[in-house]
Scaffold this active site. Structure first.
Site, PDB file in Angstrom:
ATOM      1  N   GLU A  41      21.322  32.320  33.763  1.00  0.00           N
ATOM      2  CA  GLU A  41      21.919  31.595  32.632  1.00  0.00           C
ATOM      3  C   GLU A  41      23.280  32.162  32.259  1.00  0.00           C
ATOM      4  OE1 GLU A  41      19.680  31.674  28.981  1.00  0.00           O
ATOM      5  OE2 GLU A  41      21.167  30.439  27.949  1.00  0.00           O
ATOM      6  N   THR A  43      17.244  33.390  22.438  1.00  0.00           N
ATOM      7  CA  THR A  43      18.265  34.333  21.946  1.00  0.00           C
ATOM      8  C   THR A  43      18.472  34.208  20.443  1.00  0.00           C
ATOM      9  OG1 THR A  43      19.394  34.347  24.086  1.00  0.00           O
ATOM     10  CG2 THR A  43      20.674  35.040  22.179  1.00  0.00           C
ATOM     11  N   ILE A  95      17.036  36.305  28.452  1.00  0.00           N
ATOM     12  CA  ILE A  95      16.370  36.213  27.138  1.00  0.00           C
ATOM     13  C   ILE A  95      16.252  34.725  26.817  1.00  0.00           C
ATOM     14  CG2 ILE A  95      16.409  36.695  24.660  1.00  0.00           C
ATOM     15  CD1 ILE A  95      18.025  39.166  25.143  1.00  0.00           C
ATOM     16  N   ASP A  96      15.032  34.235  26.829  1.00  0.00           N
ATOM     17  CA  ASP A  96      14.802  32.849  26.403  1.00  0.00           C
ATOM     18  C   ASP A  96      14.365  32.925  24.933  1.00  0.00           C
ATOM     19  OD1 ASP A  96      14.705  30.048  26.885  1.00  0.00           O
ATOM     20  OD2 ASP A  96      12.524  30.207  26.812  1.00  0.00           O
ATOM     21  N   ASP A 132      16.347  33.404  33.298  1.00  0.00           N
ATOM     22  CA  ASP A 132      16.770  33.367  31.896  1.00  0.00           C
ATOM     23  C   ASP A 132      16.451  34.742  31.334  1.00  0.00           C
ATOM     24  OD1 ASP A 132      16.332  30.963  29.175  1.00  0.00           O
ATOM     25  OD2 ASP A 132      17.260  32.951  29.225  1.00  0.00           O
ATOM     26  N   ASP A 152      15.378  27.698  31.766  1.00  0.00           N
ATOM     27  CA  ASP A 152      14.425  27.701  30.645  1.00  0.00           C
ATOM     28  C   ASP A 152      13.003  27.416  31.122  1.00  0.00           C
ATOM     29  OD1 ASP A 152      16.915  26.043  28.697  1.00  0.00           O
ATOM     30  OD2 ASP A 152      16.184  28.086  28.356  1.00  0.00           O
TER      31      ASP A 152
HETATM   32  O1  LIG Z   1      19.523  29.983  25.200  1.00  0.00           O
HETATM   33  P1  LIG Z   1      18.126  30.482  25.350  1.00  0.00           P
HETATM   34  O2  LIG Z   1      17.657  31.243  24.164  1.00  0.00           O
HETATM   35  O3  LIG Z   1      17.891  31.167  26.676  1.00  0.00           O
HETATM   36  O4  LIG Z   1      17.208  29.159  25.503  1.00  0.00           O
HETATM   37  C1  LIG Z   1      16.864  28.371  24.383  1.00  0.00           C
HETATM   38  C2  LIG Z   1      15.674  27.540  24.750  1.00  0.00           C
HETATM   39  O5  LIG Z   1      14.604  28.368  25.118  1.00  0.00           O
HETATM   40  C3  LIG Z   1      15.248  26.713  23.560  1.00  0.00           C
HETATM   41  O6  LIG Z   1      14.135  25.936  23.930  1.00  0.00           O
HETATM   42  C4  LIG Z   1      16.356  25.810  23.148  1.00  0.00           C
HETATM   43  O7  LIG Z   1      15.941  25.086  22.031  1.00  0.00           O
HETATM   44  C5  LIG Z   1      17.579  26.593  22.829  1.00  0.00           C
HETATM   45  O8  LIG Z   1      18.625  25.701  22.571  1.00  0.00           O
HETATM   46  C6  LIG Z   1      18.002  27.515  23.975  1.00  0.00           C
HETATM   47  O9  LIG Z   1      18.386  26.742  25.090  1.00  0.00           O
HETATM   48 MG   LIG Z   2      16.573  29.728  27.594  1.00  0.00          MG
HETATM   49 MG   LIG Z   3      18.618  32.656  27.624  1.00  0.00          MG
END
Ligand SMILES: O=P([O-])([O-])O[C@@H]1[C@@H](O)[C@H](O)[C@@H](O)[C@H](O)[C@@H]1O
Ligand SMILES: [Mg+2]
Ligand SMILES: [Mg+2]
Length: 256
Positions: free
Chosen positions: A46, A71, A68-69, A66, A196
């Site tokens: 990412e 963030t 950190i999913d 990813d 994601d």
């Molecule tokens: O950016 P990140 O924290 O890796 O990923 C997030 C996703 O897990 C989440 O579902 C979405 O709503 C956020 O907009 C963002 O995309």
């Molecule tokens: Mg994500």
């Molecule tokens: Mg992320």
């Protein structure tokens, strides 16, 4: 490129799309360690893509990461953050791992080998009646009127069916894994990226769930639209109700 809010938190595509030095550092550690062992493999990370690397899913062995999913959750100390790692060959995910860090829950699956949570087998709920479903989705980072009105009207239409409830944890990967555990009966999202959900899509499939595009077509991790559900009946019912909004399509495809 990203706008610097503070030393630690920067903005990407919108005021709600954050990245921190930790996201970037975790991704570098993961890619460097894997590349040492598998120098010929490709990577879709990412934060590498955010820094300008081409987003290209080829037939080559590819790690989709990813770091950190969730963030925004991480920045706010809202206790749902995950690392998502998928491994694909010929554009098909062969194994996927989602580690929900604060909960210390490791979701994993290998194609044809089942899905597991901390070593215990996972099974989707099998629910076929939409009016008995708990549905998970995401608010996303989009803040333009069309995306927001489409996203909120989707939730409105689902609640009017009715469904038992709608939830959003703030991490697509952990959201989708709830379908694999049976703790939720469906997950849908418009606007997410391949990193994601590449791992959690396989985890749901290996738990006996169904994954497809929100338009009812075959799942494509690059399409930025997905439904994961307990059954085809629930998946198709959700596909009838939810509408997509235009999303910039992911990178390019190539058969290298
Ligand atoms: O950016 P990140 O924290 O890796 O990923 C997030 C996703 O897990 C989440 O579902 C979405 O709503 C956020 O907009 C963002 O995309
Ligand atoms: Mg994500
Ligand atoms: Mg992320």
């Amino acid at each position: 490129s990203s706008l610097c809010l503070s030393k630690e938190v920067m903005l990407k595509s919108s005021p709600a799309d954050l990245v921190t030095e930790t996201d970037q550092r975790v991704e570098k550690i993961l890619i460097s360690a894997i590349r040492d062992k598998y120098p010929q493999h490709k990577f879709i990370g990412e934060e590498s893509v955010a820094a300008g690397e081409r987003l290209e899913l080829s037939d080559s062995p590819t790690w989709i990461i990813d770091p950190i999913d969730g963030t925004v959750n991480f920045v706010h100390r809202f206790p749902f953050v995950a690392i998502s790692i998928a491994f694909a060959v010929n554009k098909q995910t062969e194994f996927g791992i989602v580690y929900s860090c604060v909960e210390d829950k490791l979701y994993c699956a290998q194609r044809g080998g089942g899905a597991f949570l901390n070593g215990e087998p996972l099974h989707a709920s099998g629910q076929e009646d939409i009016s008995r479903c708990l549905v998970v989705t995401e608010i996303g980072a989009e803040r333009d009127d069309l995306a927001l009105s489409t996203m909120t009207s989707n939730i409105f239409r689902l609640l009017k069916l009715p469904v038992h409830g709608v939830r959003a944890l703030g991490t697509a990967a952990v959201d989708m894994c709830q379908v694999a555990t049976g703790g939720a009966d469906a997950y849908y999202h418009i606007g997410m990226h391949c990193w994601d959900i590449a791992a959690s899509a396989l985890i749901v499939q290996e738990a006996g769930g169904v994954v497809m595009d929100t338009d009812g077509s075959q799942f494509d991790m690059m399409s930025r639209k997905v439904i994961a559900a307990s059954s085809s009946a629930v998946a198709n019912r959700i596909a009838q109700v939810v509408q997509a909004f235009p999303c910039r399509l992911e990178g390019t495809f190539s058969n290298i």
